[in-house]
Design a protein around this motif. Structure first.
Motif, short mmCIF file in Angstrom:
data_model
loop_
_atom_site.label_atom_id
_atom_site.label_comp_id
_atom_site.label_asym_id
_atom_site.label_seq_id
_atom_site.Cartn_x
_atom_site.Cartn_y
_atom_site.Cartn_z
N ASP A 211 -1.98 1.42 -3.21
CA ASP A 211 -1.50 2.46 -4.14
C ASP A 211 -0.65 1.83 -5.24
OD1 ASP A 211 -0.97 5.48 -4.62
OD2 ASP A 211 1.01 4.54 -4.67
N ASP A 213 1.54 2.97 -7.44
CA ASP A 213 2.94 3.34 -7.66
C ASP A 213 3.88 2.91 -6.54
OD1 ASP A 213 2.23 4.56 -10.02
OD2 ASP A 213 1.83 6.48 -9.05
N THR A 214 3.34 2.83 -5.32
CA THR A 214 4.23 2.57 -4.17
C THR A 214 3.88 1.30 -3.40
OG1 THR A 214 2.81 3.79 -2.65
CG2 THR A 214 4.50 5.06 -3.82
N VAL A 216 2.12 1.37 -0.93
CA VAL A 216 1.89 1.86 0.45
C VAL A 216 0.53 2.55 0.52
CG1 VAL A 216 2.68 3.43 2.27
CG2 VAL A 216 4.34 2.25 0.81
N PHE A 244 4.38 -0.58 -8.74
CA PHE A 244 5.28 -1.26 -7.80
C PHE A 244 5.01 -2.77 -7.90
CE2 PHE A 244 5.86 -2.75 -3.29
CZ PHE A 244 7.23 -2.55 -3.22
N ASP A 254 8.56 -0.12 3.54
CA ASP A 254 9.45 0.88 2.93
C ASP A 254 10.40 1.47 3.98
OD1 ASP A 254 8.06 2.76 4.40
OD2 ASP A 254 7.19 3.80 2.67
N ARG A 260 3.76 -2.51 2.90
CA ARG A 260 3.53 -2.42 1.46
C ARG A 260 2.87 -3.70 0.94
NH1 ARG A 260 8.94 0.01 -1.28
NH2 ARG A 260 9.96 -1.52 0.03
#
Ligand code: IYR
Length: 337
Positions: A211, A213-214, A216, A244, A254, A260
């Motif tokens: 992902d 943005d994260t 994760v 990220f 996280d 992550r």
């Protein structure tokens, strides 16, 4: 780079190593495919497998791109007419992305999947496969929450496509691996209604991006941020800027303990470096001037040492992606004009 390295670079898994090594001895004219449920616009996940197909073409393979219209229909992606229309748009985007037109064949699933022999073979697989097995094969591909009968037929047909398209190698993201395992187990046991070869084929699996943005979980085209052929240079810059990107290849989990990844580094590794000899990171003289990288390893090492700031890495990633996407964006503009 020799043929074997070109074929296997950035692959998460090859099944089996021995079979792929044998293919690499004489790749000229061998046939490989990826199948895609047509969605109208290519996103960065399509581009990742397309990058692998470009590697394979460079190694001498003939590429088959299956525009899996019947599969998209079975996976509840629209009416058949809608799906056919979106499929037509994908072909030109793949070519604009860099697939070689001479050695790429585009095939619609419906061109052969409705033939009598194929349908009878599908029924044979329905008889020999348990519900449980088909459902497990489909778990990572299925759209929507409720399993439908069509979701069970889907992986059986995909396992059969590898036979009917006379392939030597099947490629897909890691989410396709259970379907490929079903192919390897079930196909050689078939009685088979056609003249095709029912031997199991080797498979190669590409990574799935994290992902954006994260970091994760997996990047998804249906939720979260993704990058597509429709994005302007500004869209790409904005999305990558928000990504990220801690200064490490192995980010800490996280707060909830979820693993992550660093998606910025993943995109450099799987989509950018395979296509560029050098990546230039532009920096003002006062911050040390431009940096040049010939390979992923040196860029990742500089990010980890602090020599390369994440913000500068993101700027270079956005520029590189924009260069890769610009021709496809133009194709879409012309199609819509
Ligand atoms: N399951 C793929 C689409 C697909 C791939 C192949 I390879 C096929 O033979 C048929 C369908 C997806 O998830 O997009």
């Amino acid at each position: 780079m020799d043929a074997h390295d070109l074929i296997t670079r950035n692959a998460t898994e090859v099944v089996t190593e021995e079979e792929v090594r044998a293919l690499a001895e004489d790749p000229d004219g061998k046939r490989v495919y990826v199948g895609y449920e047509p969605s109208g616009v290519l996103h960065i996940g399509h581009m990742l497998t397309a990058t692998k197909l470009i590697d394979l073409q460079e190694a001498g393979f003939e590429v088959v791109v299956l525009l899996a219209d019947v599969h998209a229909y079975l996976n509840d992606k629209g009416t058949f007419a809608e799906i056919r229309e979106t499929a037509e748009r994908m072909r030109d985007q793949f070519l604009a992305y860099g697939l070689d037109a001479e050695s790429t064949e585009f095939v619609y699933g419906s061109e052969f999947q409705l033939d009598e022999e194929y349908v009878l073979d599908t029924h044979e697989l329905e008889v020999s496969t348990t519900l449980n097995r088909a459902q497990r094969a489909m778990a990572e591909i299925q759209g929507g929450d409720t399993a439908k009968v069509s979701h069970l037929v889907y992986p059986l047909m995909q396992a059969l496509d590898i036979v009917y398209l006379d392939l030597d190698l099947a490629v897909g993201g890691l989410d396709q691996r259970k379907v490929h395992m079903l192919h390897r187990e079930q196909i050689p046991a078939m009685a088979g209604e056609s003249d095709h070869d029912y031997e199991a084929r080797p498979c190669l699996h590409t990574p799935i991006l994290a992902d954006l943005d994260t970091g994760v979980g997996k990047m998804s085209s249906s939720s979260g941020t993704t990058i597509s052929m429709e994005d302007s240079a500004e869209d790409i810059a904005e999305k990558i800027n928000g990504a990220f990107c801690p200064p490490t290849r192995d980010p800490e989990p996280d707060d909830e303990g979820n693993e992550r990844e660093n998606p910025v580094l993943e995109i450099f590794e799987y989509s950018v470096f395979p296509r560029f000899d050098t990546v230039v990171v532009e920096r003002p003289e006062e911050y040390g001037g431009d940096l040049e990288y010939d390979d992923y390893e040196s860029l990742a090492a500089d990010l980890e040492s602090g020599e390369l700031h994440p913000a500068d890495a993101k700027g270079a990633l956005a520029d590189s992606l924009n260069e890769l996407i610009a021709p496809g964006r133009e194709v879409l503009r012309e199609l819509d004009a």
